[in-house]
Design a protein around this motif. Structure first.
Motif, PDB file in Angstrom:
ATOM      1  N   THR A  25       0.863  -1.182   0.000  1.00  0.00           N
ATOM      2  CA  THR A  25       0.000   0.000   0.000  1.00  0.00           C
ATOM      3  C   THR A  25       0.895   1.225   0.000  1.00  0.00           C
ATOM      4  N   VAL A  26       0.627   2.155  -0.908  1.00  0.00           N
ATOM      5  CA  VAL A  26       1.462   3.357  -1.025  1.00  0.00           C
ATOM      6  C   VAL A  26       0.585   4.602  -1.004  1.00  0.00           C
ATOM      7  N   SER A  27       1.199   5.721  -0.694  1.00  0.00           N
ATOM      8  CA  SER A  27       0.512   7.011  -0.769  1.00  0.00           C
ATOM      9  C   SER A  27       0.659   7.524  -2.192  1.00  0.00           C
ATOM     10  N   GLY A  28      -0.403   7.411  -2.959  1.00  0.00           N
ATOM     11  CA  GLY A  28      -0.336   7.763  -4.373  1.00  0.00           C
ATOM     12  C   GLY A  28      -0.629   9.224  -4.633  1.00  0.00           C
ATOM     13  N   ARG A  29      -1.223   9.490  -5.784  1.00  0.00           N
ATOM     14  CA  ARG A  29      -1.539  10.853  -6.216  1.00  0.00           C
ATOM     15  C   ARG A  29      -2.417  11.556  -5.179  1.00  0.00           C
ATOM     16  N   ASP A  30      -2.062  12.793  -4.862  1.00  0.00           N
ATOM     17  CA  ASP A  30      -2.785  13.631  -3.899  1.00  0.00           C
ATOM     18  C   ASP A  30      -2.838  13.000  -2.510  1.00  0.00           C
ATOM     19  N   GLY A  31      -1.864  12.130  -2.215  1.00  0.00           N
ATOM     20  CA  GLY A  31      -1.793  11.528  -0.884  1.00  0.00           C
ATOM     21  C   GLY A  31      -2.783  10.412  -0.657  1.00  0.00           C
ATOM     22  N   LYS A  32      -3.515  10.010  -1.692  1.00  0.00           N
ATOM     23  CA  LYS A  32      -4.495   8.940  -1.524  1.00  0.00           C
ATOM     24  C   LYS A  32      -3.790   7.589  -1.450  1.00  0.00           C
ATOM     25  N   ARG A  33      -4.170   6.793  -0.473  1.00  0.00           N
ATOM     26  CA  ARG A  33      -3.589   5.458  -0.349  1.00  0.00           C
ATOM     27  C   ARG A  33      -4.194   4.525  -1.396  1.00  0.00           C
ATOM     28  N   VAL A  34      -3.345   3.734  -2.010  1.00  0.00           N
ATOM     29  CA  VAL A  34      -3.816   2.750  -2.982  1.00  0.00           C
ATOM     30  C   VAL A  34      -3.137   1.417  -2.694  1.00  0.00           C
ATOM     31  N   GLU A  35      -3.886   0.351  -2.854  1.00  0.00           N
ATOM     32  CA  GLU A  35      -3.339  -0.991  -2.706  1.00  0.00           C
ATOM     33  C   GLU A  35      -2.869  -1.484  -4.067  1.00  0.00           C
ATOM     34  N   VAL A  36      -1.699  -2.114  -4.079  1.00  0.00           N
ATOM     35  CA  VAL A  36      -1.127  -2.616  -5.327  1.00  0.00           C
ATOM     36  C   VAL A  36      -0.799  -4.093  -5.159  1.00  0.00           C
ATOM     37  N   GLN A  37      -1.256  -4.915  -6.110  1.00  0.00           N
ATOM     38  CA  GLN A  37      -0.927  -6.336  -6.140  1.00  0.00           C
ATOM     39  C   GLN A  37      -0.086  -6.591  -7.381  1.00  0.00           C
ATOM     40  N   ILE A  38       1.039  -7.242  -7.191  1.00  0.00           N
ATOM     41  CA  ILE A  38       1.978  -7.477  -8.294  1.00  0.00           C
ATOM     42  C   ILE A  38       2.187  -8.978  -8.440  1.00  0.00           C
ATOM     43  N   ARG A  39       1.963  -9.517  -9.647  1.00  0.00           N
ATOM     44  CA  ARG A  39       2.123 -10.953  -9.862  1.00  0.00           C
ATOM     45  C   ARG A  39       2.324 -11.260 -11.337  1.00  0.00           C
ATOM     46  N   THR A  40       2.760 -12.492 -11.608  1.00  0.00           N
ATOM     47  CA  THR A  40       2.957 -12.916 -12.992  1.00  0.00           C
ATOM     48  C   THR A  40       1.636 -13.368 -13.599  1.00  0.00           C
ATOM     49  N   VAL A  41       1.685 -13.681 -14.930  1.00  0.00           N
ATOM     50  CA  VAL A  41       0.474 -14.128 -15.630  1.00  0.00           C
ATOM     51  C   VAL A  41      -0.050 -15.426 -15.013  1.00  0.00           C
ATOM     52  N   GLU A  42       0.854 -16.379 -14.733  1.00  0.00           N
ATOM     53  CA  GLU A  42       0.434 -17.654 -14.142  1.00  0.00           C
ATOM     54  C   GLU A  42      -0.160 -17.446 -12.753  1.00  0.00           C
ATOM     55  N   MET A  43       0.477 -16.590 -11.969  1.00  0.00           N
ATOM     56  CA  MET A  43      -0.055 -16.288 -10.636  1.00  0.00           C
ATOM     57  C   MET A  43      -1.425 -15.633 -10.751  1.00  0.00           C
ATOM     58  N   HIS A  44      -1.591 -14.785 -11.752  1.00  0.00           N
ATOM     59  CA  HIS A  44      -2.857 -14.089 -11.937  1.00  0.00           C
ATOM     60  C   HIS A  44      -3.968 -15.072 -12.291  1.00  0.00           C
ATOM     61  N   GLU A  45      -3.640 -16.095 -13.106  1.00  0.00           N
ATOM     62  CA  GLU A  45      -4.637 -17.107 -13.463  1.00  0.00           C
ATOM     63  C   GLU A  45      -5.150 -17.815 -12.211  1.00  0.00           C
ATOM     64  N   VAL A  46      -4.234 -18.160 -11.305  1.00  0.00           N
ATOM     65  CA  VAL A  46      -4.637 -18.832 -10.067  1.00  0.00           C
ATOM     66  C   VAL A  46      -5.430 -17.877  -9.182  1.00  0.00           C
ATOM     67  N   ALA A  47      -4.994 -16.608  -9.123  1.00  0.00           N
ATOM     68  CA  ALA A  47      -5.684 -15.628  -8.286  1.00  0.00           C
ATOM     69  C   ALA A  47      -7.109 -15.386  -8.779  1.00  0.00           C
ATOM     70  N   GLU A  48      -7.308 -15.434 -10.089  1.00  0.00           N
ATOM     71  CA  GLU A  48      -8.629 -15.174 -10.652  1.00  0.00           C
ATOM     72  C   GLU A  48      -9.510 -16.419 -10.666  1.00  0.00           C
ATOM     73  N   ALA A  49      -8.928 -17.557 -11.076  1.00  0.00           N
ATOM     74  CA  ALA A  49      -9.730 -18.764 -11.273  1.00  0.00           C
ATOM     75  C   ALA A  49      -9.728 -19.682 -10.066  1.00  0.00           C
ATOM     76  N   GLY A  50      -8.740 -19.560  -9.199  1.00  0.00           N
ATOM     77  CA  GLY A  50      -8.664 -20.425  -8.035  1.00  0.00           C
ATOM     78  C   GLY A  50      -8.568 -21.875  -8.439  1.00  0.00           C
ATOM     79  N   VAL A  51      -9.449 -22.713  -7.874  1.00  0.00           N
ATOM     80  CA  VAL A  51      -9.403 -24.140  -8.168  1.00  0.00           C
ATOM     81  C   VAL A  51      -9.651 -24.426  -9.638  1.00  0.00           C
ATOM     82  N   ALA A  52     -10.387 -23.554 -10.319  1.00  0.00           N
ATOM     83  CA  ALA A  52     -10.675 -23.765 -11.740  1.00  0.00           C
ATOM     84  C   ALA A  52      -9.405 -23.742 -12.579  1.00  0.00           C
ATOM     85  N   ALA A  53      -8.327 -23.216 -12.021  1.00  0.00           N
ATOM     86  CA  ALA A  53      -7.052 -23.193 -12.752  1.00  0.00           C
ATOM     87  C   ALA A  53      -6.553 -24.606 -13.037  1.00  0.00           C
TER      88      ALA A  53
END
Length: 712
Positions: free
Chosen positions: A309-337
């Motif tokens: 979580t960082v203090s972004g534009r105008d001091g607003k806090r934003v959450e950032v998630q960083i992952r690879t394409v394969e990680m994203h597939e699991v994060a989105e589909a879960g068991v369906a992956a």
């Protein structure tokens, strides 16, 4: 409703080798079976199975699962049979449809016990084939999307079920998108005004600041270009329910919430994830304590990502998630992956962890003797957990839910370690057992031979595993204690009629009372489920009349009219020898209170209800129950000796409850049946003489003002 051709075309986008003929046949069979059936909205019923199949096709599920969706209500709601589905399609599909049917029959309701039992069966069924649960989740999602056609009461019931069971289950399966949508759809029903207020605030905020998401996304893309990283960035405002939950947890208004925007950065490799994190932290200030590395320490459902979580534009806090394409597939589909396709071929995602293993482990821990409410608590704890990672002194990683304590840590290592725990060190410093452990801390469990779980641990522990182990151990300990207490109570009762307790006599009594062995009989007596008089009566029925307090009541109060009955108030438990007063009560006749009862102040403005009464003089053969509060040392034989003292003075113990357990002292409430104040003082004096009794006093409870003991 989409057509069979449209559904097949959707499946072919990820699986060109799909069995189109079987999909079309299932579509036709389902339409035929549901012909003439309609939903609450008036639409043909078959539109629902088709929509469920489309949801699963969008998740790139295999043919068997999609066909199951098309047929999932046929065995339950039509003339179709298991044998017919098996013959026309396959045993695999018939088993899946049958599994969904069984889950559908497990209707949850407001009864917590039934809900727990349904939950137990759901997990037992799920452990056989996880695709059954995926179909059921998709079924619930479409029902929630179309819930407006139901009656308001039914909407509320389904929404509560969704919020309590299906949404967290979807999250535990790794299907976070489905969890968020289910929560928001349920939130729309359960608290429409709360949801609308958040949406209105978002609209107002957007008018004041413009499209903040688009601006922050552009800023991030610029930083990634500077770092030479090829990434995809997606930004969005969080769902209304997610924001509402944060407002409740943090007890803050919308205007004070800062992290209402979330961004996902999808990279090409693990190394790029950390490079992207560095670029973001160089550009914006990181919020302390909000960084999580789920790449090096994945969640149990296979989820991997970097969170910051960082203090972004105008001091607003934003959450950032960083992952690879394969990680994203699991994060989105879960068991369906597990059923994911790439270029028309089933591929194995190296990050996908089968949640069936978690369900199988949970199923293994199911003991049919467990309390249903306890099981439900355990499952909810398992599903809602957000993990932290701690280390043993040897460097092994132990995964625990957020808020876990050293007690949970000890039981996570081994049940034997948990039972023997007497203390803990966190990062080398001795801490109380209720301390909440944090990410990265090293925990050392201190054990001692002979230590057993304490009743207070159930309030300290967080994990289902720890709570279950503690409760099981306490039940076993209670059984031994009840057996010892029951043996003393029976011994005293037998001595009162001049008989000796023998194993043969106890076996005879147990057989007469329908119990298989002596220990079960003594446990029931010690737990006040069976009286010692019943045991004596089973062996010596003619002599049993002299045991216990079961003597026919007679009128013991002077001042009542012939047609008036009286009952003892349980708030003050008056007994002969005390000054008393009567309060007329509709349905209860006259309720007898001690003159110093705190509850009488409630009747000061109702003098017409007061009656001047007093106890009849002489020896009272009717026994009366009072509650004594005792503090005794935790030594062997003390409780048995106390029971013997009470029995020796012709009184009976009708109930006993431990209200506080400490390593050196016990505090307990004991219901004793006696005659009058003189009898009470004799017993209390006899108890006070015992060096292991720290204190003994009469216990009165104003909260029991509405309860009475009927006498005549």
């Amino acid at each position: 409703m989409i057509s069979a051709d449209d559904l097949i075309a959707l499946i072919r986008t990820y699986n060109p080798k799909t069995n189109a003929d079987m999909i079309a046949d299932a579509f036709a069979f389902g339409a035929e079976m549901h012909d003439g059936q309609f939903r609450h909205s008036g639409e043909p019923y078959f539109t629902h199975p088709v929509a469920v199949a489309a949801i699963l096709a969008e998740q790139q599920m295999d043919d068997a699962t999609v066909i199951t969706a098309l047929l999932h209500d046929t065995i339950e709601d039509t003339k179709a049979t298991y044998a017919e589905v098996e013959k026309r399609f396959s045993k695999e599909i018939a088993d899946l449809v049958d599994g969904v049917t069984k889950l559908t029959n497990l209707q949850l309701n407001s009864s917590e016990t039934k809900q727990a039992e349904n939950f137990r069966k759901l997990f037992m069924a799920t452990s056989r084939d996880l695709r059954v649960t995926l179909v059921k989740l998709a079924d619930r999602l479409h029902n929630m999307r179309t819930i407006k056609s139901m009656r308001p009461q039914k909407q509320a019931q389904k929404a509560r079920e969704t919020m309590d069971i299906y949404a967290p289950l979807a999250g535990r399966m790794g299907m976070q998108w489905m969890r968020e949508e289910l929560e928001d759809l349920a939130f729309r029903v359960l608290n429409p005004e709360g949801r609308n207020s958040i949406i209105r605030r978002f609209i107002t905020l957007q008018k004041e600041t413009g499209d903040v998401v688009e601006k922050i996304q552009a800023d991030m893309e610029l930083e990634m270009d500077k770092a030479g990283l090829s990434v995809d960035i997606y930004g969005r405002a969080k769902k209304p329910y997610s924001i509402w939950r944060k407002m409740q947890e943090k007890e803050q208004g919308f205007s004070r919430l800062s992290d209402i925007y979330g961004f996902r950065v999808i990279t090409q490799s693990d190394a790029d994830c950390y490079a992207a994190l560095g670029a973001i932290h160089q550009r914006w200030a990181a919020v302390p304590g909000r960084f999580k590395d789920y790449i090096s320490q994945p969640k149990t459902n296979g989820y991997r990502s970097l969170h910051t979580t960082v203090s972004g534009r105008d001091g607003k806090r934003v959450e950032v998630q960083i992952r690879t394409v394969e990680m994203h597939e699991v994060a989105e589909a879960g068991v369906a992956a597990h059923w994911s396709y790439r270029e028309g071929v089933r591929v194995e995602n190296r990050f996908a962890v089968d949640p069936a293993r978690w369900i199988a482990q949970l199923s293994e821990r199911l003991d049919e003797d467990h309390d249903h409410d306890e099981f439900l608590d355990m499952v909810k704890l398992e599903m809602y957990q957000d993990q932290v990672f701690c280390f043993t002194p040897k460097g092994d990683v132990i995964k625990l839910p957020r808020g876990a304590t050293p007690i949970d840590f000890a039981y996570a290592i081994h049940t034997r370690i948990g039972h023997a725990c007497v203390g803990a060190k966190v990062d080398g410093i001795r801490v109380p057992l209720w301390t909440r452990v944090k990410n990265g801390q090293s925990v050392e469990v201190i054990t001692a031979e002979g230590q057993t779980p304490q009743a207070t641990w159930t309030d300290i522990a967080v994990t289902g595993r720890a709570k279950t182990a503690i409760r099981r151990a306490l039940r076993e300990e209670d059984r031994e204690r009840f057996i010892r207490l029951g043996r003393e109570l029976v011994r005293v009762s037998f001595e009162n009629i001049g008989k000796e307790v023998t194993n043969k006599a106890l076996k005879t009594a147990g057989k007469s009372l329908g119990l298989s062995n002596v220990d079960d009989l003594l446990e029931r007596v010690g737990a006040a489920e069976i009286t010692s008089r019943e045991v004596v009566s089973a062996v010596f029925p003619d002599l049993a009349k002299s045991v216990g307090n079961e003597i026919e009541a007679r009128r013991a109060v002077i001042g009542l009219s012939p047609d008036q009955s009286h009952s003892r108030a349980q708030c003050c438990q008056p007994i002969p020898g005390e000054r008393i007063v009567g309060i007329t009560s509709r349905g209860e006749g006259v309720v007898v209170h001690a003159i110093d009862c705190e509850v009488l102040v409630n009747y000061e403005d109702q003098p017409e209800r007061w009656i001047d009464i007093h106890w009849q003089e002489g020896t009272h053969s009717v026994t009366n129950t009072i509650t004594l509060e005792l503090t005794i040392t935790n030594d062997a034989g003390v409780l048995g000796r106390i029971c013997s003292v009470i029995g020796e003075h012709d009184a009976n113990i009708s109930d006993l409850v431990f209200v506080d357990r400490k390593p050196d002292y016990f505090r307990l409430l004991m219901d004793v049946d006696l005659r009058d104040t003189e009898h009470m003082h004799i017993i209390m004096n006899a108890l006070e003489v015992d060096s292991n009794v720290a204190s003994v006093a009469r216990h009165r409870d104003p909260e029991r003002a509405g309860k009475v003991q009927r006498r005549s």
